[in-house]
Design a protein around this motif. Structure first.
Motif, PDB file in Angstrom:
ATOM      1  N   CYS A 187      -2.370 -13.410  13.011  1.00 18.25           N
ATOM      2  CA  CYS A 187      -1.034 -14.015  12.969  1.00 18.25           C
ATOM      3  C   CYS A 187       0.155 -11.845  13.080  1.00 18.25           C
ATOM      4  CB  CYS A 187       0.039 -14.772  12.770  1.00 18.25           C
ATOM      5  SG  CYS A 187      -0.486 -16.217  13.603  1.00 18.25           S
ATOM      6  N   GLU A 188       0.074 -11.912  11.654  1.00 23.47           N
ATOM      7  CA  GLU A 188       0.488 -10.441  10.731  1.00 23.47           C
ATOM      8  C   GLU A 188      -0.130  -9.634  11.001  1.00 23.47           C
ATOM      9  OE1 GLU A 188       1.692  -9.525   6.384  1.00 23.47           O
ATOM     10  OE2 GLU A 188       0.622 -11.225   6.530  1.00 23.47           O
ATOM     11  N   ASP A 189      -1.407  -9.478  11.628  1.00 25.98           N
ATOM     12  CA  ASP A 189      -1.818  -8.350  12.453  1.00 25.98           C
ATOM     13  C   ASP A 189      -1.078  -8.020  13.786  1.00 25.98           C
ATOM     14  OD1 ASP A 189      -3.763  -6.602  11.921  1.00 25.98           O
ATOM     15  OD2 ASP A 189      -5.021  -7.339  12.547  1.00 25.98           O
ATOM     16  N   CYS A 190      -0.922  -8.575  14.306  1.00 23.47           N
ATOM     17  CA  CYS A 190      -0.829  -8.698  15.848  1.00 23.47           C
ATOM     18  C   CYS A 190       1.174  -8.273  15.895  1.00 23.47           C
ATOM     19  CB  CYS A 190      -0.492 -10.044  16.868  1.00 23.47           C
ATOM     20  SG  CYS A 190      -2.618 -10.438  16.775  1.00 23.47           S
ATOM     21  N   ARG A 191       1.841  -8.777  15.411  1.00 18.52           N
ATOM     22  CA  ARG A 191       3.353  -8.402  14.635  1.00 18.52           C
ATOM     23  C   ARG A 191       2.896  -7.037  14.022  1.00 18.52           C
ATOM     24  NH1 ARG A 191       4.392 -14.007  12.918  1.00 18.52           N
ATOM     25  NH2 ARG A 191       3.959 -12.667  10.557  1.00 18.52           N
ATOM     26  N   GLU A 192       2.898  -7.058  13.194  1.00 21.33           N
ATOM     27  CA  GLU A 192       2.837  -6.014  11.972  1.00 21.33           C
ATOM     28  C   GLU A 192       2.583  -4.907  12.199  1.00 21.33           C
ATOM     29  OE1 GLU A 192       5.907  -6.288  10.562  1.00 21.33           O
ATOM     30  OE2 GLU A 192       6.284  -8.161  11.356  1.00 21.33           O
ATOM     31  N   LYS A 193       0.507  -4.978  12.983  1.00 24.84           N
ATOM     32  CA  LYS A 193      -0.353  -3.839  12.313  1.00 24.84           C
ATOM     33  C   LYS A 193      -0.830  -3.678  11.357  1.00 24.84           C
ATOM     34  CE  LYS A 193       0.166  -3.231  17.156  1.00 24.84           C
ATOM     35  NZ  LYS A 193      -0.354  -4.683  17.197  1.00 24.84           N
ATOM     36  N   GLN A 194      -0.576  -4.953  10.193  1.00 20.40           N
ATOM     37  CA  GLN A 194      -1.261  -4.316   8.805  1.00 20.40           C
ATOM     38  C   GLN A 194      -0.839  -5.868   8.292  1.00 20.40           C
ATOM     39  OE1 GLN A 194       1.306  -2.087   7.014  1.00 20.40           O
ATOM     40  NE2 GLN A 194       3.085  -3.420   6.746  1.00 20.40           N
ATOM     41  N   ILE A 195      -0.956  -6.365   7.341  1.00 28.41           N
ATOM     42  CA  ILE A 195      -1.579  -7.808   6.702  1.00 28.41           C
ATOM     43  C   ILE A 195      -1.325  -7.605   5.331  1.00 28.41           C
ATOM     44  CG2 ILE A 195      -3.152  -8.719   7.890  1.00 28.41           C
ATOM     45  CD1 ILE A 195      -5.144  -8.863   5.528  1.00 28.41           C
ATOM     46  N   ALA A 196      -0.023  -8.453   4.344  1.00 29.92           N
ATOM     47  CA  ALA A 196       0.521  -8.512   3.316  1.00 29.92           C
ATOM     48  C   ALA A 196      -1.319  -8.910   2.398  1.00 29.92           C
ATOM     49  CB  ALA A 196       1.287  -9.890   2.677  1.00 29.92           C
ATOM     50  N   LEU A 197      -1.043  -8.304   0.930  1.00 26.80           N
ATOM     51  CA  LEU A 197      -1.942  -8.669   0.275  1.00 26.80           C
ATOM     52  C   LEU A 197      -1.740  -9.833  -0.593  1.00 26.80           C
ATOM     53  CD1 LEU A 197      -2.914  -5.251  -1.450  1.00 26.80           C
ATOM     54  CD2 LEU A 197      -4.094  -6.143   0.068  1.00 26.80           C
ATOM     55  N   TYR A 198      -0.934 -10.825  -0.654  1.00 26.53           N
ATOM     56  CA  TYR A 198      -0.730 -12.407  -0.895  1.00 26.53           C
ATOM     57  C   TYR A 198      -2.036 -13.253  -1.041  1.00 26.53           C
ATOM     58  CZ  TYR A 198       2.693 -14.171   2.367  1.00 26.53           C
ATOM     59  OH  TYR A 198       3.397 -14.089   3.157  1.00 26.53           O
ATOM     60  N   ILE A 199      -1.987 -13.455   0.593  1.00 29.32           N
ATOM     61  CA  ILE A 199      -2.670 -14.013   1.531  1.00 29.32           C
ATOM     62  C   ILE A 199      -4.075 -14.732   1.411  1.00 29.32           C
ATOM     63  CG2 ILE A 199      -3.575 -15.237   3.861  1.00 29.32           C
ATOM     64  CD1 ILE A 199      -1.082 -14.834   5.191  1.00 29.32           C
ATOM     65  N   PRO A 200      -4.732 -12.992   1.152  1.00 20.84           N
ATOM     66  CA  PRO A 200      -6.601 -12.468   0.847  1.00 20.84           C
ATOM     67  C   PRO A 200      -6.643 -13.066  -0.630  1.00 20.84           C
ATOM     68  CG  PRO A 200      -5.908 -11.117   1.646  1.00 20.84           C
ATOM     69  CD  PRO A 200      -4.559 -12.095   2.213  1.00 20.84           C
ATOM     70  N   ILE A 201      -5.534 -12.645  -1.351  1.00 22.17           N
ATOM     71  CA  ILE A 201      -5.463 -12.856  -3.085  1.00 22.17           C
ATOM     72  C   ILE A 201      -6.268 -14.355  -3.003  1.00 22.17           C
ATOM     73  CG2 ILE A 201      -5.077 -12.012  -5.436  1.00 22.17           C
ATOM     74  CD1 ILE A 201      -3.325  -9.597  -4.125  1.00 22.17           C
ATOM     75  N   ALA A 202      -4.990 -14.916  -2.815  1.00 19.43           N
ATOM     76  CA  ALA A 202      -4.618 -16.137  -2.914  1.00 19.43           C
ATOM     77  C   ALA A 202      -6.396 -16.868  -2.033  1.00 19.43           C
ATOM     78  CB  ALA A 202      -3.482 -16.501  -2.058  1.00 19.43           C
ATOM     79  N   THR A 203      -5.895 -16.624  -1.430  1.00 15.19           N
ATOM     80  CA  THR A 203      -7.306 -16.937  -0.546  1.00 15.19           C
ATOM     81  C   THR A 203      -8.952 -16.689  -1.353  1.00 15.19           C
ATOM     82  OG1 THR A 203      -6.488 -17.214   1.281  1.00 15.19           O
ATOM     83  CG2 THR A 203      -8.928 -17.595   1.458  1.00 15.19           C
ATOM     84  N   ALA A 204      -9.060 -15.513  -1.735  1.00 17.08           N
ATOM     85  CA  ALA A 204     -10.059 -15.554  -2.697  1.00 17.08           C
ATOM     86  C   ALA A 204     -10.106 -16.341  -3.587  1.00 17.08           C
ATOM     87  CB  ALA A 204      -9.780 -14.119  -2.385  1.00 17.08           C
TER      88      ALA A 204
END
Length: 140
Positions: free
Chosen positions: A19-36
């Motif tokens: 969703c963030e990639d569609c809206r902003e054309k980039q992602i914030a790092l907190y989601i991947p870092i927390a998920t990893a």
């Protein structure tokens, strides 16, 4: 148990970043870092995959990050980051299958956009929604 928890966590992370990639054309790092981080904790608790398989799975995304760096942004770094995270959860071969499925989906979409909608070759598509769609397809 970890398998179901991991599947849900990865699904939520992919949905949020898509969703963030569609809206902003980039992602914030907190989601991947927390998920990893959650993925590493789950592997420490349940030990369903070897460390080698986890590291090789993450390497798939690492290679995409390297390609993004070499291509000077033709491929998004966020795509590689999320593929690294999915590799932590899925391991090497499942992550390769996920990546190839998403790549096939985005290729067919791009071809349709070029032929039917007359988009230019350099039209940019966000990749994470296709990674999410591929993951949902593989879950079914």
């Amino acid at each position: 148990m970890e398998n179901k928890i991991g599947k849900v966590l990865l699904l939520l992370a992919l949905a949020g970043t898509a969703c963030e990639d569609c809206r902003e054309k980039q992602i914030a790092l907190y989601i991947p870092i927390a998920t990893a981080g959650a993925g590493v904790v789950l592997h420490l608790l349940y030990r369903e995959m070897t460390l080698e398989n986890i590291l090789l799975g993450a390497t798939v995304g690492g290679m995409l990050i390297l390609i993004a760096w070499i291509s000077r942004g033709s491929v998004g770094v966020g795509d590689g980051i999320m593929l690294t995270v999915s590799g932590i959860f899925l391991g090497f071969w499942e992550n390769i299958v996920l990546f190839m499925t998403a790549l096939g989906m985005v290729s067919m979409t791009a071809l349709c956009l070029i032929v039917i909608k007359r988009k230019e070759r350099n039209y940019r598509l966000p990749f994470l929604p296709f990674l999410l769609a591929a993951y949902l397809f593989l879950l079914i």
